[in-house]
Design a protein around this motif. Structure first.
Motif, PDB file in Angstrom:
ATOM      1  N   VAL A  52     -14.854  79.604  52.093  1.00 29.91           N
ATOM      2  CA  VAL A  52     -13.886  80.710  51.216  1.00 29.91           C
ATOM      3  C   VAL A  52     -12.981  79.344  49.893  1.00 29.91           C
ATOM      4  CG1 VAL A  52     -11.576  81.338  51.332  1.00 29.91           C
ATOM      5  CG2 VAL A  52     -13.399  82.224  52.746  1.00 29.91           C
ATOM      6  N   VAL A  53     -12.898  77.751  50.299  1.00 29.63           N
ATOM      7  CA  VAL A  53     -11.974  77.138  49.889  1.00 29.63           C
ATOM      8  C   VAL A  53     -12.842  76.348  49.065  1.00 29.63           C
ATOM      9  CG1 VAL A  53     -11.565  74.678  50.228  1.00 29.63           C
ATOM     10  CG2 VAL A  53     -10.252  76.019  51.821  1.00 29.63           C
ATOM     11  N   ALA A  54     -14.044  76.135  49.262  1.00 30.47           N
ATOM     12  CA  ALA A  54     -15.589  75.723  48.068  1.00 30.47           C
ATOM     13  C   ALA A  54     -15.786  76.948  47.447  1.00 30.47           C
ATOM     14  CB  ALA A  54     -16.256  75.319  49.014  1.00 30.47           C
ATOM     15  N   THR A  55     -15.824  77.822  47.422  1.00 32.73           N
ATOM     16  CA  THR A  55     -15.739  79.445  46.805  1.00 32.73           C
ATOM     17  C   THR A  55     -14.213  79.166  45.381  1.00 32.73           C
ATOM     18  OG1 THR A  55     -17.332  80.568  48.204  1.00 32.73           O
ATOM     19  CG2 THR A  55     -16.462  81.873  46.273  1.00 32.73           C
ATOM     20  N   ASP A  56     -13.290  78.433  45.736  1.00 32.50           N
ATOM     21  CA  ASP A  56     -12.525  79.258  45.267  1.00 32.50           C
ATOM     22  C   ASP A  56     -12.192  77.775  44.687  1.00 32.50           C
ATOM     23  OD1 ASP A  56     -11.433  80.770  46.768  1.00 32.50           O
ATOM     24  OD2 ASP A  56      -9.955  80.267  47.178  1.00 32.50           O
ATOM     25  N   ASN A  57     -12.820  76.790  44.498  1.00 35.45           N
ATOM     26  CA  ASN A  57     -12.424  75.943  44.111  1.00 35.45           C
ATOM     27  C   ASN A  57     -13.866  75.768  43.074  1.00 35.45           C
ATOM     28  OD1 ASN A  57     -10.326  74.422  45.209  1.00 35.45           O
ATOM     29  ND2 ASN A  57     -11.957  72.946  47.144  1.00 35.45           N
ATOM     30  N   LEU A  58     -14.923  76.219  43.304  1.00 34.35           N
ATOM     31  CA  LEU A  58     -16.003  76.428  42.409  1.00 34.35           C
ATOM     32  C   LEU A  58     -15.845  77.362  41.351  1.00 34.35           C
ATOM     33  CD1 LEU A  58     -18.925  75.913  41.907  1.00 34.35           C
ATOM     34  CD2 LEU A  58     -19.551  77.537  43.034  1.00 34.35           C
ATOM     35  N   ALA A  59     -15.073  78.595  41.591  1.00 30.59           N
ATOM     36  CA  ALA A  59     -15.005  79.259  40.815  1.00 30.59           C
ATOM     37  C   ALA A  59     -13.754  78.556  39.512  1.00 30.59           C
ATOM     38  CB  ALA A  59     -14.548  80.238  41.131  1.00 30.59           C
ATOM     39  N   ALA A  60     -12.510  77.612  40.384  1.00 32.06           N
ATOM     40  CA  ALA A  60     -11.723  77.618  39.493  1.00 32.06           C
ATOM     41  C   ALA A  60     -12.329  76.128  38.128  1.00 32.06           C
ATOM     42  CB  ALA A  60     -10.877  77.177  40.039  1.00 32.06           C
TER      43      ALA A  60
END
Length: 72
Positions: A52-60
């Protein structure tokens, strides 16, 4: 699998189990093998949190990249 049987199989075909005949590779293999035999708690919740954190970082990062491209 019996530990001594495993060692015998590795001795006969080290590249199959270790990648190459190497004492350091044998040490890593045996460390991982004994670790895998220990009872483990489920790692799924921790892995899910990391995903989840990796996905959020990628989206940002993707959003910032797209905004920077538009401003140029």
């Amino acid at each position: 699998m019996d530990f001594y049987l495993l060692i015998e199989k590795i001795r006969k075909r080290p590249a199959l189990y270790l990648g190459k005949a190497s004492l350091s590779h044998l040490q890593v293999f045996l460390d991982d093998y004994t670790f895998a035999l220990r009872p483990q708690k489920s790692l799924l919740p921790q892995l899910w949190a990391v995903a989840v954190v990796a996905t959020d970082n990628l989206a940002a990062h993707t959003e910032r990249f797209q905004l920077s491209k538009r401003s140029n």
